[in-house]
Design an enzyme around this catalytic site. Structure first.
Site, PDB file in Angstrom:
ATOM      1  CG  ASP A 173       5.780  10.902  25.590  1.00 46.27           C
ATOM      2  OD1 ASP A 173       4.501  11.171  25.976  1.00 46.27           O
ATOM      3  OD2 ASP A 173       5.977   9.785  25.129  1.00 46.27           O
ATOM      4  CE1 TYR A 193      -4.954   2.122  31.836  1.00 48.67           C
ATOM      5  CE2 TYR A 193      -7.334   2.101  31.907  1.00 48.67           C
ATOM      6  CZ  TYR A 193      -6.115   2.874  31.777  1.00 48.67           C
ATOM      7  OH  TYR A 193      -6.040   4.130  31.677  1.00 48.67           O
ATOM      8  N   GLY A 210       1.505  12.786  24.824  1.00 52.24           N
ATOM      9  CA  GLY A 210       0.134  12.011  24.640  1.00 52.24           C
ATOM     10  C   GLY A 210      -0.960  13.133  24.503  1.00 52.24           C
ATOM     11  CG  PHE A 211      -5.704  13.041  23.977  1.00 50.27           C
ATOM     12  CD1 PHE A 211      -5.989  13.997  22.964  1.00 50.27           C
ATOM     13  CD2 PHE A 211      -6.985  12.377  24.692  1.00 50.27           C
ATOM     14  CE1 PHE A 211      -7.214  14.494  23.113  1.00 50.27           C
ATOM     15  CE2 PHE A 211      -7.956  13.002  24.872  1.00 50.27           C
ATOM     16  CZ  PHE A 211      -8.262  14.035  24.180  1.00 50.27           C
ATOM     17  CB  ILE A 212      -4.570  14.128  28.759  1.00 45.56           C
ATOM     18  CG1 ILE A 212      -5.723  13.447  28.323  1.00 45.56           C
ATOM     19  CG2 ILE A 212      -4.896  15.155  29.914  1.00 45.56           C
ATOM     20  CD1 ILE A 212      -6.388  12.648  29.676  1.00 45.56           C
ATOM     21  CG  LEU A 231      -0.681  13.338  32.439  1.00 49.07           C
ATOM     22  CD1 LEU A 231      -0.761  14.420  31.357  1.00 49.07           C
ATOM     23  CD2 LEU A 231      -2.014  13.000  32.992  1.00 49.07           C
TER      24      LEU A 231
END
Ligand code: UDP
Length: 330
Positions: free
Chosen positions: A31, A149, A10-12, A76
């Site tokens: 992932d 969320y 992912g991004f982070i 994450l």
């Protein structure tokens, strides 16, 4: 150290992989590539200290094997992005709560130091400025999907803190505030990549609501530096929650103007009601500013990057992406 990063594509996550490999740590990524992307991590494929498994956290055997090799887990993997959360609440709740449950079960078996990513969403509709880790939390009604969320991430926090209290597991919770930077996708609603992409193509920049809501955008490089420092300080930070964010507050209208300025775009700003952008009855928060006294005092971290630099990094990334797309389609 050998670190397992769930959601490492992912991004982070992918920025964290780079940072840990650069300092000589061994890194495994788990992932399932639902919101993460192989492109984010393709560059590490040949690195001798790196390994990658495409699988789900629900696959206990894979998770168990990876945890058994790791000293630490940075968790994450999660459903992220307001758009995704509103459109697919069941997936959001299950991914977040069941995923964290599985990670903590594996961490317990091998006594892994564990960092759990949470979010500033948990402060909900609170109006305090700034938000501190010990503040009360104010979520909207469960009939509004958005709050699922925050509720699922809160449950993750409770599970992590309970594992620390009851089992002595070294768990730390990180509440990220609007992390942005190169590599973030706009597909799930994030405002900065969406504005930059629109500006670069001359499409209208769509501001939701009246645009006077504000946020503090934190460069992913700063966020990752915080994660690494927290990872390295289990004695001081276990059983604790930390806000990770910047203090530079900007309204979404100002953000749109700055993006237009820095790209030199001819894009127009278009106002879209929340009900159209998300769902009828959608609730947004007006301001969201982090109090970062606690993390500063504990590990001497503060965000260094300011908005112009953040935007320039995103603009450069999006420009090269567009050029790569254009040359590969020629
Ligand atoms: N937003 C917007 N246009 C977009 C995407 C988002 O005006 O194309 C607004 C959104 O309604 C919110 C703010 O920008 O008020 C930040 O949105 P984002 O999804 O990036 O993060 P959030 O703070 O909502 O988690």
């Amino acid at each position: 150290m050998h670190v397992l990063i769930t959601g490492g594509a992912g991004f982070i996550g992918s920025h964290l992989v780079r940072s840990l490999l650069e300092r000589g740590d061994r890194v495994s990524v788990l992932d399932n590539l639902t919101t993460g992307s192989y492109d984010n991590i393709a560059t590490f494929a040949q690195h001798p200290l790196y390994s990658f498994a495409i699988d789900d956290l629900a696959n206990d055997l894979v998770l168990d094997r990876l945890a058994s090799q790791a000293d630490a887990i940075v968790h994450l993997a999660a459903a992220v992005g307001v758009q995704l959360v509103v459109e697919r609440p069941t997936e959001t709740i299950e991914t977040n709560v069941l995923g964290t449950h599985s990670v903590l079960a594996a961490a317990r078996r091998y006594r892994c130091r564990t960092l759990i990513a949470s979010t500033s969403e948990v402060y909900g509709k609170g109006v305090k400025v700034p938000f501190s880790e010990d503040d009360d939390l104010l979520l909207g009604s469960s009939s509004r999907s958005r709050w699922s969320y925050a509720a699922s991430k809160l449950l993750d926090e409770f599970l992590g803190l309970a594992a620390h209290r009851e089992l002595g597991l070294a768990v730390t919770i990180i509440r990220f505030f609007n992390t942005v930077g190169p590599g973030q996708t706009g597909r799930y609603g994030m405002v900065v990549p969406r504005f930059v992409r629109a500006a670069l193509t001359g499409a209208p920049i769509q501001v939701y609501g009246d645009g006077e809501q504000s946020r503090c955008f934190c460069h992913v490089y700063d966020s990752v530096r915080a994660v690494v420092k927290l990872l390295d300080a289990p004695d001081k930070t276990s059983g604790e929650i930390y806000n990770v964010g910047s203090h530079h507050e900007v309204t979404i209208n100002q953000l749109a103007q700055k993006v237009i300025e820095r790209t030199g775009s001819a894009s127009q700003i278009e106002y879209i009601p929340y009900s159209e952008a998300y769902a009828p009855g959608f609730e947004d928060m007006r301001r969201r500013v982090p109090d970062t006294t606690k993390i500063r005092a504990t590990i001497d971290w503060r965000a260094k990057y300011e908005l112009p630099q953040i935007l320039d990094d995103v603009i450069e990334y999006e420009r090269s992406r567009q050029q790569a797309g254009a040359s590969s389609s020629q």
